[in-house]
Design an enzyme around this catalytic site. Structure first.
Site, PDB file in Angstrom:
ATOM      1  N   ASP A 193       0.858  -1.198   0.000  1.00 11.34           N
ATOM      2  CA  ASP A 193       0.000   0.000   0.000  1.00 11.34           C
ATOM      3  C   ASP A 193       0.888   1.239   0.000  1.00 11.34           C
ATOM      4  O   ASP A 193       0.740   2.128   0.835  1.00 11.34           O
ATOM      5  CB  ASP A 193      -0.919  -0.007   1.220  1.00 11.34           C
ATOM      6  CG  ASP A 193      -2.017   1.052   1.151  1.00 11.34           C
ATOM      7  OD1 ASP A 193      -2.241   1.606   0.050  1.00 11.34           O
ATOM      8  OD2 ASP A 193      -2.641   1.327   2.195  1.00 11.34           O
ATOM      9  N   LEU A 194       1.789   1.295  -0.965  1.00 13.87           N
ATOM     10  CA  LEU A 194       2.806   2.347  -0.997  1.00 13.87           C
ATOM     11  C   LEU A 194       2.240   3.587  -1.676  1.00 13.87           C
ATOM     12  O   LEU A 194       2.547   3.900  -2.823  1.00 13.87           O
ATOM     13  CB  LEU A 194       4.062   1.846  -1.714  1.00 13.87           C
ATOM     14  CG  LEU A 194       5.332   2.668  -1.487  1.00 13.87           C
ATOM     15  CD1 LEU A 194       5.687   2.731  -0.010  1.00 13.87           C
ATOM     16  CD2 LEU A 194       6.493   2.087  -2.281  1.00 13.87           C
TER      17      LEU A 194
END
Length: 306
Positions: A205-206
């Protein structure tokens, strides 16, 4: 679907909870951040003026992901060029750690569902591009056997498409997917040339709110590791493509490769295809969280909006 939330703690309950863990905070310094979908976040100072971050789970379904994040942070401690949270308290009702230096690349405006940028989007610093590519490369170079031993989920290259197909089918059955969108997804899944021949440890979930930078734009911290697993390396570039565009993505991929990151001929196109399937992620969030708040957004991404 009705969202089931934990009742928020009163200030006195929160003080009692932290004190039971040996953390003595100044209640007048509490600053509540409600933007997180899974956790309520509170900034506070302790009696020694040390800034802390408190995370309180909003729903029971986030606890397994918190356990996963704890394992990841223990595994990666001291192994990346960016700082990671050091959880001093890890309890089903409370996570607490000293606040990391740096500021998020963006904050989230929950009312408008958009980013509020802390970097100059018209002139993104070269330091941001280079350090981001270097940090992702270092993450993707981590030992996948050690990740498996630590208890993280591991997908082998030959499992990637089957796993994603299962997620797509679940969303299609529960919410629906427009035929043109479904057909595009299937063509991508069936084309071997898009897909990597390996998997690696990914953040999962960058996105901009989870990346911290210093005053020069250099990446110096990464937050929120709940989705980390061994999977498709392209996953860590999807949100970056969405936020910063293709030209920036190409620069990051160059920095990533120069830092030792593995690339393949259709990697950028593969990232673009993953971005085009973001409706799967939104749909899964709706199904797993039990909230309808994001159902309209999911339907739009799935091609179902009128």
């Amino acid at each position: 679907m009705k969202e089931v939330k934990n009742s928020p703690l009163s200030e006195s309950e929160l003080i009692g909870l932290t004190q039971r863990h040996g953390l003595h905070l100044q209640p007048e310094t509490f600053n509540y951040n409600e933007t997180g979908l899974d956790f309520q976040v509170i900034h506070a100072l302790d009696n020694a003026q040390q800034p802390w971050i408190l995370r309180l789970p909003r729903r029971p379904d986030v606890l397994p992901r918190a356990n996963n994040e704890h394992r990841v942070l223990q595994l990666l401690k001291g192994k990346l060029p960016a700082d990671l949270p050091d959880w001093q308290i890890f309890d089903p009702s409370l996570i607490a750690y000293p606040r990391l230096p740096g500021i998020p690349v963006a904050n989230i405006d929950m009312e408008k569902l958009c980013y509020v940028w802390n970097l100059d989007m018209e002139n993104l610093p070269e330091a941001f591009c280079q350090s981001l590519g270097k940090t992702i490369a270092a993450l993707h170079a981590q030992d996948t056997a050690a990740a498996a031993k630590a208890g993280l989920n591991v997908l082998q290259p030959e499992q990637l498409r089957g796993h994603l197909q299962g997620q797509m089918q679940r969303v299609k059955t529960a919410i629906g997917v427009a035929d043109p969108v479904w057909d595009r997804w299937q063509a991508w899944l069936q084309d071997d040339s898009y897909w990597p021949g390996y998997t690696c440890l990914v953040h999962g979930d960058l996105q901009a709110a989870h990346i911290l930078t210093d005053e020069n734009g250099k990446v110096n911290g990464l937050l929120d590791w709940t989705e980390a697993e061994v999977s498709d390396p392209a996953i860590d570039f999807v949100a970056l493509l969405a936020a910063f565009g293709e030209d920036f993505m190409k620069r990051v991929l160059v920095a990533y490769e120069q830092a030792g990151g593995r690339v393949w001929p259709r990697m950028l196109e593969h990232v673009q295809q993953r971005h085009g399937a973001y409706g799967v992620n939104i749909g899964l969030f709706v199904l797993e969280s039990g909230t309808d708040d994001y159902l309209p957004m999911a339907k739009e991404a799935l091609g179902l909006s009128s």
